[in-house]
Design an enzyme around this catalytic site. Structure first.
Site, mmCIF file in Angstrom:
data_model
loop_
_atom_site.group_PDB
_atom_site.id
_atom_site.type_symbol
_atom_site.label_atom_id
_atom_site.label_comp_id
_atom_site.label_asym_id
_atom_site.label_seq_id
_atom_site.Cartn_x
_atom_site.Cartn_y
_atom_site.Cartn_z
ATOM 1 N N TYR A 126 0.840 -1.194 0.000
ATOM 2 C CA TYR A 126 0.000 0.000 0.000
ATOM 3 C C TYR A 126 0.880 1.252 0.000
ATOM 4 O O TYR A 126 2.101 1.155 -0.069
ATOM 5 C CB TYR A 126 -0.997 -0.061 1.168
ATOM 6 N N ARG A 155 -5.806 -15.019 11.004
ATOM 7 C CA ARG A 155 -6.840 -15.968 10.582
ATOM 8 C C ARG A 155 -7.291 -16.913 11.688
ATOM 9 O O ARG A 155 -8.456 -17.327 11.703
ATOM 10 C CB ARG A 155 -6.348 -16.742 9.352
HETATM 11 C C1 LIG Z 1 -9.384 -11.284 5.603
HETATM 12 C C2 LIG Z 1 -8.049 -10.633 5.833
HETATM 13 C C3 LIG Z 1 -7.961 -9.246 5.822
HETATM 14 C C4 LIG Z 1 -6.738 -8.612 6.075
HETATM 15 N N1 LIG Z 1 -6.688 -7.248 6.162
HETATM 16 C C5 LIG Z 1 -5.561 -6.647 6.602
HETATM 17 C C6 LIG Z 1 -5.543 -5.271 6.938
HETATM 18 O O1 LIG Z 1 -6.561 -4.571 6.884
HETATM 19 N N2 LIG Z 1 -4.371 -4.723 7.339
HETATM 20 C C7 LIG Z 1 -3.226 -5.475 7.460
HETATM 21 O O2 LIG Z 1 -2.187 -4.939 7.830
HETATM 22 N N3 LIG Z 1 -3.224 -6.790 7.190
HETATM 23 C C8 LIG Z 1 -4.364 -7.395 6.793
HETATM 24 N N4 LIG Z 1 -4.382 -8.759 6.602
HETATM 25 C C9 LIG Z 1 -3.189 -9.542 6.954
HETATM 26 C C10 LIG Z 1 -3.324 -10.053 8.394
HETATM 27 O O3 LIG Z 1 -3.383 -8.977 9.314
HETATM 28 C C11 LIG Z 1 -2.130 -10.955 8.780
HETATM 29 O O4 LIG Z 1 -0.954 -10.195 8.716
HETATM 30 C C12 LIG Z 1 -2.024 -12.168 7.863
HETATM 31 O O5 LIG Z 1 -3.284 -12.795 7.682
HETATM 32 C C13 LIG Z 1 -1.018 -13.202 8.413
HETATM 33 O O6 LIG Z 1 -1.359 -13.568 9.733
HETATM 34 P P1 LIG Z 1 -2.195 -14.927 10.052
HETATM 35 O O7 LIG Z 1 -1.394 -16.072 9.482
HETATM 36 O O8 LIG Z 1 -2.271 -14.966 11.552
HETATM 37 O O9 LIG Z 1 -3.521 -14.798 9.395
HETATM 38 C C14 LIG Z 1 -5.580 -9.394 6.313
HETATM 39 C C15 LIG Z 1 -5.672 -10.794 6.264
HETATM 40 C C16 LIG Z 1 -6.885 -11.409 6.056
HETATM 41 C C17 LIG Z 1 -6.957 -12.924 6.084
#
Ligand SMILES: Cc1cc2nc3c(=O)[nH]c(=O)nc-3n(C[C@H](O)[C@H](O)[C@H](O)COP(=O)(O)O)c2cc1C
Length: 362
Positions: free
Chosen positions: A185, A330
């Protein structure tokens, strides 16, 4: 004493009751940028579920900074008002309400994931996107909206938009402001030579490419009270080792500069700048080594995110000093009560909401 997942963490004078943070996750459920019941239930549930910090999704500092028309925004006082009850609810539950302030840059103007995440052209209700350089994000097919290279005035306005957004967020009751400088971004687009081809003070050298994120962090810090922390989320690497790009060495160099600009925690994510990125297998804790490296480089606190799904795993990340906070995305979508369950698994005495006590494990 070695800190564990449930050792409180004090940043400035703000106490995080534990080191489990809900990762920011777009819900694509806002109306004209205004928070809806969905956000109250989504964020409120994770506060009930024991997250020490509840971070909103990317919340746009200006309308054109939204990824999709369903993104949250905070570009007017009405937007702050729509978030006020959510911040209060999270606070009442004993969690720290946090907001991620964001601008999607050239990755804006897309449809919601369940509508295909496709770029929306201006003819179809999309909008011109802003970026350090005029090349649009190279989407596979689909007509993109035009991308405008930001003028010096646009850059100044952008910093002011972040400052004003932080002021509104504070007024709405948030206690942590996170600057979103990751995932391809706008702020990441300035950091990375893949997307930043400017020849002014904001492009070229490391110092110039990092200028905007330092200025934005300082602007947020200026309006954010001394007793409350500011976080910055970065992509530690572009995962594009085949070309001149943003990498872990530069992230390690940037981290202390962000701390100097006023960041109290660096939230270490990765990727998102270009579709050619080579993402390593997203297994358990796949980005934790990046957090470790950044942690070595700065006195600021550090958050690790990516593939954190188990209580024991999150606890180890804190215990062995890889990071100060385990950021969970997630897994929290699958299980809103991850925090309470983690406490139970780790044998920690955490108070359950009175309403739910008859559901406790003992
Ligand atoms: C549905 C969804 C929406 C996300 N939206 C954002 C967001 O708004 N800002 C951000 O920094 N990361 C966003 N991410 C990334 C997550 O914050 C996170 O960094 C990423 O899913 C890896 O972590 P996890 O394995 O615990 O899911 C999003 C991820 C998912 C799955």
């Amino acid at each position: 004493m070695t800190a564990s997942l449930f050792t409180p963490l004090t940043l400035r004078e703000t106490e995080l009751p534990n080191r489990v943070m809900l990762s920011p996750m777009c819900q694509y459920s806002a109306e004209d940028g205004l928070a809806t019941d969905w956000h109250l239930v989504h964020l409120g549930s994770r506060a009930v579920g024991g997250a020490g910090v509840v971070m909103t999704e990317a919340t746009a500092v200006s309308p054109e900074g939204r990824i999709s028309p369903g993104d949250l925004g905070i570009w007017s006082d009405d937007h702050a008002d729509a978030l006020r009850d959510i911040a209060a609810f999270v606070r009442e539950r004993g969690s720290v309400p946090a907001i991620q302030l964001a601008h999607a840059g050239r990755k804006a103007s897309k449809s919601r994931p369940w509508e295909g995440s496709a770029p929306i052209s201006e003819d179809d209700g999309g909008w011109e996107t802003l970026a350090p350089s005029p090349e649009p994000y190279p989407y596979d097919g689909g007509e993109t909206a035009a991308t405008r290279e930001m003028s010096a005035d646009d850059v100044d306005q952008f910093v002011e938009d972040f400052r004003a957004a932080a002021e509104r967020a504070l007024d709405a009751g948030f206690e942590i402001a996170e600057v979103h400088a990751a995932h391809g971004y706008l702020l990441h687009e300035f950091l990375s030579p893949v997307t930043n081809r400017r020849e002014d003070d904001y492009g070229g050298s490391f110092e110039n490419r990092t200028r905007l994120v330092r200025e934005v962090t300082a602007a947020v810090r200026e309006v954010w009270p001394d007793d409350k922390p500011v976080f910055v989320r970065i992509s530690a690497t572009d995962w594009l080792d085949d070309r001149e790009s943003w990498d872990l060495d530069q992230s390690a160099r940037l981290a202390p500069l962000l701390a100097e600009a006023g960041a109290d925690l660096i939230d270490v994510s990765a990727g998102g700048i270009h579709p050619d990125q080579e993402v390593p297998e997203a297994g358990p804790g796949y980005q934790v080594p990046y957090a470790e490296r950044v942690n070595e480089a700065t006195d600021a606190a550090v958050g690790a995110v990516g593939g954190i799904t188990e209580a024991e795993q999150a606890d180890q990340i804190v215990r062995n000093g890889s990071a100060d906070v385990a950021v969970v995305g997630r897994e929290f979508l699958r299980n809103p009560y991850f925090g309470l369950e983690a406490a139970h698994e780790l044998g920690e005495d955490v108070e359950w909401p009175a309403q739910y006590r008859r559901g406790t494990f003992d």
